[in-house]
Write a protein that holds these residues in place. Structure first.
Motif, PDB file in Angstrom:
ATOM      1  N   LEU A   1       6.416  57.993   2.991  1.00  0.00           N
ATOM      2  CA  LEU A   1       5.551  58.407   4.096  1.00  0.00           C
ATOM      3  C   LEU A   1       5.198  59.866   3.896  1.00  0.00           C
ATOM      4  O   LEU A   1       6.093  60.714   3.847  1.00  0.00           O
ATOM      5  N   TYR A   2       3.912  60.171   3.762  1.00  0.00           N
ATOM      6  CA  TYR A   2       3.448  61.537   3.564  1.00  0.00           C
ATOM      7  C   TYR A   2       2.658  61.972   4.788  1.00  0.00           C
ATOM      8  O   TYR A   2       1.616  61.393   5.097  1.00  0.00           O
ATOM      9  N   LEU A   3       3.184  62.981   5.486  1.00  0.00           N
ATOM     10  CA  LEU A   3       2.555  63.494   6.702  1.00  0.00           C
ATOM     11  C   LEU A   3       1.887  64.814   6.380  1.00  0.00           C
ATOM     12  O   LEU A   3       2.545  65.768   6.003  1.00  0.00           O
ATOM     13  N   SER A   4       0.576  64.865   6.548  1.00  0.00           N
ATOM     14  CA  SER A   4      -0.126  66.116   6.228  1.00  0.00           C
ATOM     15  C   SER A   4      -0.871  66.654   7.444  1.00  0.00           C
ATOM     16  O   SER A   4      -1.224  65.917   8.361  1.00  0.00           O
ATOM     17  N   SER A   5      -1.095  67.952   7.430  1.00  0.00           N
ATOM     18  CA  SER A   5      -1.925  68.644   8.426  1.00  0.00           C
ATOM     19  C   SER A   5      -1.558  68.294   9.857  1.00  0.00           C
ATOM     20  O   SER A   5      -2.339  67.720  10.599  1.00  0.00           O
ATOM     21  N   THR A   6      -0.388  68.643  10.241  1.00  0.00           N
ATOM     22  CA  THR A   6       0.120  68.493  11.602  1.00  0.00           C
ATOM     23  C   THR A   6       0.140  67.058  12.104  1.00  0.00           C
ATOM     24  O   THR A   6       0.024  66.806  13.296  1.00  0.00           O
ATOM     25  N   ALA A   7       0.283  66.114  11.232  1.00  0.00           N
ATOM     26  CA  ALA A   7       0.469  64.732  11.667  1.00  0.00           C
ATOM     27  C   ALA A   7       1.781  64.652  12.442  1.00  0.00           C
ATOM     28  O   ALA A   7       2.760  65.286  12.079  1.00  0.00           O
ATOM     29  N   SER A   8       1.796  63.894  13.521  1.00  0.00           N
ATOM     30  CA  SER A   8       3.025  63.763  14.301  1.00  0.00           C
ATOM     31  C   SER A   8       3.236  62.311  14.734  1.00  0.00           C
ATOM     32  O   SER A   8       3.208  61.998  15.915  1.00  0.00           O
ATOM     33  N   PRO A   9       3.478  61.439  13.756  1.00  0.00           N
ATOM     34  CA  PRO A   9       3.682  60.041  14.117  1.00  0.00           C
ATOM     35  C   PRO A   9       5.065  59.806  14.717  1.00  0.00           C
ATOM     36  O   PRO A   9       5.969  60.612  14.554  1.00  0.00           O
ATOM     37  N   GLN A  10       5.206  58.680  15.398  1.00  0.00           N
ATOM     38  CA  GLN A  10       6.511  58.198  15.826  1.00  0.00           C
ATOM     39  C   GLN A  10       6.988  57.251  14.727  1.00  0.00           C
ATOM     40  O   GLN A  10       6.340  56.244  14.456  1.00  0.00           O
ATOM     41  N   VAL A  11       8.090  57.609  14.093  1.00  0.00           N
ATOM     42  CA  VAL A  11       8.649  56.827  12.999  1.00  0.00           C
ATOM     43  C   VAL A  11       9.990  56.302  13.499  1.00  0.00           C
ATOM     44  O   VAL A  11      10.963  57.042  13.572  1.00  0.00           O
ATOM     45  N   LEU A  12      10.025  55.002  13.868  1.00  0.00           N
ATOM     46  CA  LEU A  12      11.183  54.458  14.564  1.00  0.00           C
ATOM     47  C   LEU A  12      11.677  53.170  13.912  1.00  0.00           C
ATOM     48  O   LEU A  12      10.908  52.220  13.745  1.00  0.00           O
ATOM     49  N   GLY A  13      12.958  53.133  13.550  1.00  0.00           N
ATOM     50  CA  GLY A  13      13.591  51.902  13.100  1.00  0.00           C
ATOM     51  C   GLY A  13      13.061  51.335  11.800  1.00  0.00           C
ATOM     52  O   GLY A  13      13.027  50.117  11.620  1.00  0.00           O
ATOM     53  N   ASN A  14      12.644  52.196  10.883  1.00  0.00           N
ATOM     54  CA  ASN A  14      12.112  51.759   9.599  1.00  0.00           C
ATOM     55  C   ASN A  14      13.168  51.850   8.503  1.00  0.00           C
ATOM     56  O   ASN A  14      14.149  52.575   8.633  1.00  0.00           O
ATOM     57  N   THR A  15      12.934  51.145   7.404  1.00  0.00           N
ATOM     58  CA  THR A  15      13.712  51.313   6.190  1.00  0.00           C
ATOM     59  C   THR A  15      12.786  51.948   5.167  1.00  0.00           C
ATOM     60  O   THR A  15      11.749  51.369   4.827  1.00  0.00           O
ATOM     61  N   ILE A  16      13.129  53.140   4.718  1.00  0.00           N
ATOM     62  CA  ILE A  16      12.314  53.865   3.734  1.00  0.00           C
ATOM     63  C   ILE A  16      13.220  54.109   2.538  1.00  0.00           C
ATOM     64  O   ILE A  16      14.145  54.925   2.596  1.00  0.00           O
ATOM     65  N   THR A  17      12.964  53.376   1.441  1.00  0.00           N
ATOM     66  CA  THR A  17      13.897  53.394   0.317  1.00  0.00           C
ATOM     67  C   THR A  17      13.188  53.196  -1.012  1.00  0.00           C
ATOM     68  O   THR A  17      12.111  52.584  -1.074  1.00  0.00           O
TER      69      THR A  17
END
Length: 186
Positions: free
Chosen positions: A164-180
């Motif tokens: 997950l790449y967040l650029s330029s003041t992105a502010s997502p809600q990232v909840l209960g994911n598997t990032i691997t």
């Protein structure tokens, strides 16, 4: 696509870039497989909407034309070709895409990323991504730009750079994911 369109269950091959224009919604039913030719993409323009909602047993799938694991051997070459990260470009929500009418849920996005902006690129659109599998990109799994989106209960794995790449003041809600399995998680 020039008018509201529903894709019923089946396999669809994208041979040139597709844009969903303002005022138009593309609805993709459970069990639909969308296969992209090399470097192709699906764009949702400002005011356009993409509603891709599958089920746990019948996800909506966005993948490479060479991927036989979903929708069978669409290119008819048996095992002569196989999918690879970066085969197709991305699903792209442009600045101002209709977030209220758009959703990705119980979906698989894999083998994209040829434009170096991930399998899914979300620009200034507060999209919801729920129970998705986003994997095997040659770049990011998801890239956002100033998007306060919801990403929940999803698996983001085996992407070449960031999950997950967040650029330029992105502010997502990232909840209960598997990032691997990505070079970097977030």
């Amino acid at each position: 696509i020039g008018a509201n369109t529903v894709l019923g269950k089946g396999v669809y091959v994208v041979t040139s870039d597709i844009t969903i224009p303002s005022g138009v919604t593309l609805t993709i039913a459970p069990g639909v497989v969308v296969k992209f030719n090399a470097s192709r993409q699906l764009s949702v323009a400002s005011g356009g909407a993409l509603y891709a909602v599958g089920t746990a047993s019948e996800p909506v799938v966005f993948t490479a034309f060479t991927d036989d694991s979903y929708g069978g051997d669409s290119n008819g070459d048996g095992a002569a070709s196989s999918p690879a990260p970066g085969y197709w470009n991305r699903v792209y929500f442009q600045n101002g895409a209709d977030a209220a009418m758009s959703r990705i849920e119980h979906a698989v996005l894999q083998y994209g990323g040829s434009g170096n902006t991930g399998n899914l690129y979300v620009d200034h659109t507060d999209l919801s991504v729920v129970s998705a599998e986003i994997r095997h990109s040659s770049s990011e799994g998801i890239q956002t730009n100033q998007a306060s989106m919801l990403i929940t209960q999803s698996t983001i794995s085996d992407n070449a750079t960031q999950g997950l790449y967040l650029s330029s003041t992105a502010s997502p809600q990232v909840l209960g994911n598997t990032i691997t399995g990505n070079q970097n998680g977030i």
